[in-house]
Design an enzyme around this catalytic site. Structure first.
Site, PDB file in Angstrom:
ATOM      1  CD  GLN A  17      -2.949   1.275   2.250  1.00  0.00           C
ATOM      2  OE1 GLN A  17      -3.503   2.318   2.480  1.00  0.00           O
ATOM      3  NE2 GLN A  17      -3.287   0.166   2.899  1.00  0.00           N
ATOM      4  CD  GLU A 140      -1.532   1.785   8.426  1.00  0.00           C
ATOM      5  OE1 GLU A 140      -1.472   2.069   7.221  1.00  0.00           O
ATOM      6  OE2 GLU A 140      -1.443   2.634   9.330  1.00  0.00           O
ATOM      7  CG  ASP A 169       0.384   0.751   4.718  1.00  0.00           C
ATOM      8  OD1 ASP A 169       1.587   0.658   4.989  1.00  0.00           O
ATOM      9  OD2 ASP A 169      -0.406  -0.192   4.804  1.00  0.00           O
ATOM     10  N   GLY A 248      -7.429  19.786  19.905  1.00  0.00           N
ATOM     11  CA  GLY A 248      -6.986  21.165  20.047  1.00  0.00           C
ATOM     12  C   GLY A 248      -7.580  21.752  21.303  1.00  0.00           C
ATOM     13  N   GLY A 249      -7.903  23.029  21.268  1.00  0.00           N
ATOM     14  CA  GLY A 249      -8.472  23.642  22.454  1.00  0.00           C
ATOM     15  C   GLY A 249     -10.001  23.573  22.481  1.00  0.00           C
TER      16      GLY A 249
END
Ligand code: CAO
Length: 416
Positions: A17, A140, A169, A248-249
């Site tokens: 892959q 993978e 991959d 995130g925030g």
């Protein structure tokens, strides 16, 4: 219509892959990609998880569209000779063999550079050159573990978890494609080829960048305020698994919608974006929360974030995931239904944009694949069927100057 990579010839010495995803992308954009495969067997994915007897498996067809297939035994002297000819007139060679395989075949970087100093040689390996694991073969999930994805994915009370997305991959293949295009632009200036190497571990880690951010924050302050463990739980000295928390925030979570008891995907992802708090309260019919000091700021909300999510789930109980998103989008709230592969396959918008495409194939009938996720104003990449094993052997050999008799002789010694 001419395409940006028309005239770029690529020897595609890739399999499985990671490498094929890279060369497929370049083929969509116009490169002449010649996949070199072992006579008789070819890329192992042709046979892996077949759904139709005697027809190439979807694993192969979905990663090798728009390419040509040349069968060549590159361990035989006759095969090596053909490969050398091809190398002399190609722009790029891409490979993702196990460590040392290309050298053992007699095509080290030095030899390739000697045969064609303008050629770009691009490689995927599990670990980068000189890494203490650089002798390892990698698939993978191994890469997801080595690159920090597994230790940070899943729930805190469960084991490290693998993502279904091909972070090791296809993601590495995309990194390699960027490297190849950069080296091609570099060659315009210098006239020289170069070696481009991407490791799966590095590519996974690149996508886990914010987790390395969190490790440093944790070491400095001892807690991570956007994780479910805060403020009631304990933090150790490594970034914990945060379940479905937002990275995130912006706090967020996967929330149940109508029908979740019987449909395992009746969920939406709901994000409490700071400045969207007021519209969220309005959408939920909780205007009293807007100015309540216990809810007004992100900091005030965090200690009871799961109570807030429970309240939202109460609001969602009589709405399907699609109905809920249709209401929430009017309030500008970042959210989405949790979509299944079946829903994605049949999504009219994805069909119209060319992200999901149906490709006719001579042996399989038509199959669905994911087309180019990159859209251009002047070009619409077209996806054509993956090649049958050796489908273009005669054509490629003839283009290298081999006569019908030469090709017959190569077949006699089983070099093609
Ligand atoms: N003619 C003759 N020989 C050929 C050939 C051809 N056309 N194409 C390949 N071969 C030979 C190679 O020379 C090599 O032989 P040796 O090992 O004797 O030198 C062999 O076939 C291929 O070896 P491999 O190590 O690449 O294959 P594998 O099935 O044992 O391992 C994989 C597969 C993916 C683990 C390994 O290739 C790898 O680690 N690649 C780098 C990382 C990578 O890309 N992984 C992602 C795979 S997608 O999940």
């Amino acid at each position: 219509m001419t395409k940006p990579l028309d005239g770029i010839k690529i020897i595609d010495f890739t399999h499985v892959q990671a490498g094929p995803a890279c060369t497929q992308l370049l083929a969509w954009f116009g490169a002449d990609v010649i996949k070199v495969e072992r006579p008789g067997s070819g890329d192992v994915t042709r046979n892996q998880l077949r759904d139709i007897p005697d027809a190439d498996a979807l694993y192969f067809t979905m990663l090798n569209s728009n390419k040509k297939s040349l069968t060549l035994d590159t361990k035989k002297p006759e095969g090596k000779e053909v490969l050398e000819k091809l190398i002399r007139e190609s722009d790029v060679l891409v490979e993702n063999f196990g460590p040392g395989a290309l050298d053992r075949m007699g095509f080290s970087w030095e030899r390739l550079n000697e045969l064609n100093p303008k050629m770009i040689v691009a490689s995927v390996k599990g670990f980068s050159d000189g890494h203490h694991y650089d002798d390892l073969k990698v698939y993978e999930n191994v890469a997801q573990c080595a690159g920090g994805a597994a230790s940070t994915t899943g729930f805190w009370d469960g084991p490290p978890t693998i993502s279904a997305a091909a972070l090791g991959d296809s993601n590495t293949g995309m990194h390699l494609a960027i490297g190849i295009l950069t080296a091609l632009l570099g060659r315009e200036k210098t006239g020289k080829g170069q070696k481009v190497a991407v490791s799966m571990q590095d590519s996974v880690l690149n996508l886990c960048r914010v987790k390395l951010r969190d490790q440093q924050r944790l070491e400095r302050v001892g807690y991570l305020e956007e994780y479910p463990q805060y403020p009631h739980g304990e933090f150790g000295d490594v970034v914990p698994r945060g379940g479905n928390a937002g990275g995130g925030g912006q706090p967020g979570w996967v929330l149940k919608c109508k029908g979740w008891e019987t449909d395992s995907n009746a969920y939406i992802y709901f994000t409490i974006q700071g400045h969207a708090w007021e519209p969220i309260c309005k959408a939920l019919g909780k205007p009293e929360w807007i100015d309540d000091p216990a809810y007004k700021t992100a900091e005030a909300r965090q200690p009871h974030i799961f109570e807030i999510f429970k309240t939202i789930e109460g609001w969602l109980a009589d709405k399907t995931k699609f109905e809920a998103v249709d209401i929430l989008r009017k309030f500008d709230i970042p959210c989405a239904p949790v979509l299944t592969m079946k829903e994605l396959a049949n999504d009219p918008s994805l069909r119209a944009s060319g992200t999901i495409v149906e490709v006719p194939h001579s042996k399989r009938g038509s199959y669905l694949t994911v087309g180019s996720p990159i859209k251009f104003s002047d070009m619409k990449p077209e996806v054509t069927a993956s090649p049958l094993l050796g489908e273009h052997t005669d054509e490629v050999l003839a283009s290298l100057g081999y006569s019908k008799q030469d090709i017959f002789n190569l077949r006699e010694v089983k070099a093609v």
